[in-house]
Design a protein around this motif. Structure first.
Motif, short mmCIF file in Angstrom:
data_model
loop_
_atom_site.label_atom_id
_atom_site.label_comp_id
_atom_site.label_asym_id
_atom_site.label_seq_id
_atom_site.Cartn_x
_atom_site.Cartn_y
_atom_site.Cartn_z
N SER A 202 0.80 -1.22 0.00
CA SER A 202 0.00 0.00 0.00
C SER A 202 0.84 1.28 0.00
CB SER A 202 -0.95 0.01 1.20
OG SER A 202 -0.23 -0.03 2.42
N LYS A 204 4.00 3.64 -1.64
CA LYS A 204 4.36 3.91 -3.03
C LYS A 204 5.42 2.95 -3.55
CE LYS A 204 3.14 8.83 -3.07
NZ LYS A 204 3.64 10.22 -3.28
N ARG A 253 -9.31 1.33 2.02
CA ARG A 253 -8.95 2.01 0.76
C ARG A 253 -7.48 1.81 0.43
NH1 ARG A 253 -12.65 5.80 2.95
NH2 ARG A 253 -11.00 7.16 3.76
N LEU A 254 -6.63 1.84 1.47
CA LEU A 254 -5.21 1.59 1.25
C LEU A 254 -4.98 0.16 0.76
CD1 LEU A 254 -3.50 3.33 4.31
CD2 LEU A 254 -3.35 4.01 1.90
N GLN A 257 -5.69 -0.01 -2.85
CA GLN A 257 -4.56 0.58 -3.57
C GLN A 257 -3.39 -0.41 -3.62
OE1 GLN A 257 -2.13 3.92 -1.72
NE2 GLN A 257 -3.28 5.07 -3.27
N GLY A 258 -3.11 -1.03 -2.47
CA GLY A 258 -2.03 -2.00 -2.40
C GLY A 258 -2.27 -3.20 -3.26
N ARG A 260 -3.79 -3.26 -6.14
CA ARG A 260 -3.44 -2.91 -7.52
C ARG A 260 -1.93 -2.98 -7.73
NH1 ARG A 260 -7.63 0.83 -6.47
NH2 ARG A 260 -6.17 2.51 -6.01
N ARG A 261 -1.18 -2.50 -6.75
CA ARG A 261 0.27 -2.55 -6.86
C ARG A 261 0.79 -3.98 -6.74
NH1 ARG A 261 0.84 2.73 -3.02
NH2 ARG A 261 0.74 4.30 -4.66
#
Length: 266
Positions: A202, A204, A253-254, A257-258, A260-261
């Motif tokens: 999560s 960058k 939400r994080l 996001q994580g 997807r990464r």
């Protein structure tokens, strides 16, 4: 405390990852380093690469820590002990195999407790530094890694409590806990295929083992008990832990996001 050039340093779980890089830096500082790992072949190979001593050992076994302490004492007075050995298994807690739950608790928490007891006994007369590798997950909830997070939160609490006990006993030993975010190590990459590992991705970018090792060794130069990297993530995790009704939706939400990464291979 014993000068580096005259002292022995122990690093557990040092065949790879954080442990190997920490050991590399301790060698550069002049310590006589002894590394341990459950993987006998890997720890022997790493020891040959670094020019250090090696002892195959299981962090879950108190007698193995005693064996390591005795071997380190033959190199010189033990001045540094790093409890780095750890395991991670992603998954919903009710779905995880019992052996995975037990393994994480025994290695991540009891291994640190047993190692710390051996370290204090080895250093109580002349002093030294005890460094326990915790995690960013020490500071708050990590859905998908509940057992792992619980063990690392316990490591943080244990380390700060231990420093209080050392102070009360007037023993010249400094305890430290390093809480790094997820890093690009086999420990993390081995769980990347699991959707429940999403929180690890999560941020960058994953930390590098070298950056974590630099932060770990820097703790040995002072009296600071806890350091988290990066600092801003620790603050967010503490808020999520203190205010879960507000924090858990943010973590969800994080996690998305994580995920997807994670799938993207970052």
């Amino acid at each position: 405390m014993t000068p580096a050039q005259n002292s022995a340093a122990v690093v557990t779980g040092a065949a790879r990852g954080f442990g190997r890089e920490i050991a590399r830096r301790l060698v550069a500082r002049g310590h006589r380093v002894l590394i341990t790992d459950l993987d006998a072949d890997a720890v022997t190979a790493t020891a040959a690469e670094l020019g250090v001593a090696a002892v195959p050992a299981d962090a879950r076994v108190p007698a193995d820590h005693a064996k390591v302490a005795a071997a380190a004492a033959e190199l010189g007075p033990v001045g540094v002990w790093v409890n780095n050995a750890g395991v991670l298994r992603a998954g919903r807690v009710w779905e995880q195999p019992e052996q995975d739950v037990t393994l994480q608790v025994e290695v991540n928490l009891l291994g640190v407790v047993h190692g710390s007891r051996a370290a204090v006994e080895a250093m109580r007369e002349h002093g030294g530094h005890l460094l326990n590798i915790a995690s960013m997950s020490s500071h708050g909830p990590v859905p998908g890694l509940a057992v792992y997070a619980a063990t690392k939160a316990a490591v943080l609490s244990f380390t700060t409590s231990l420093q209080g006990e050392l102070d009360l006993a007037r023993l010249p030993i400094r305890a430290h806990a390093l809480c790094p975010d997820a890093a690009d190590t086999a420990l993390v990459r081995d769980e990347q295929a699991s959707p429940d590992s999403a929180m690890l991705f999560s941020q960058k970018a994953l930390l590098t083992p070298t950056a974590v090792a630099d932060a770990a060794v820097a703790l040995l130069d002072g009296r600071r008990v806890v350091r988290s990297i990066p600092t801003y993530r620790a603050g967010a995790m503490r808020v999520a832990g203190a205010l879960p009704r507000l924090g858990l939706p943010v973590l969800a939400r994080l996690r998305a996001q994580g995920d997807r990464r994670r799938v993207g291979g970052s």
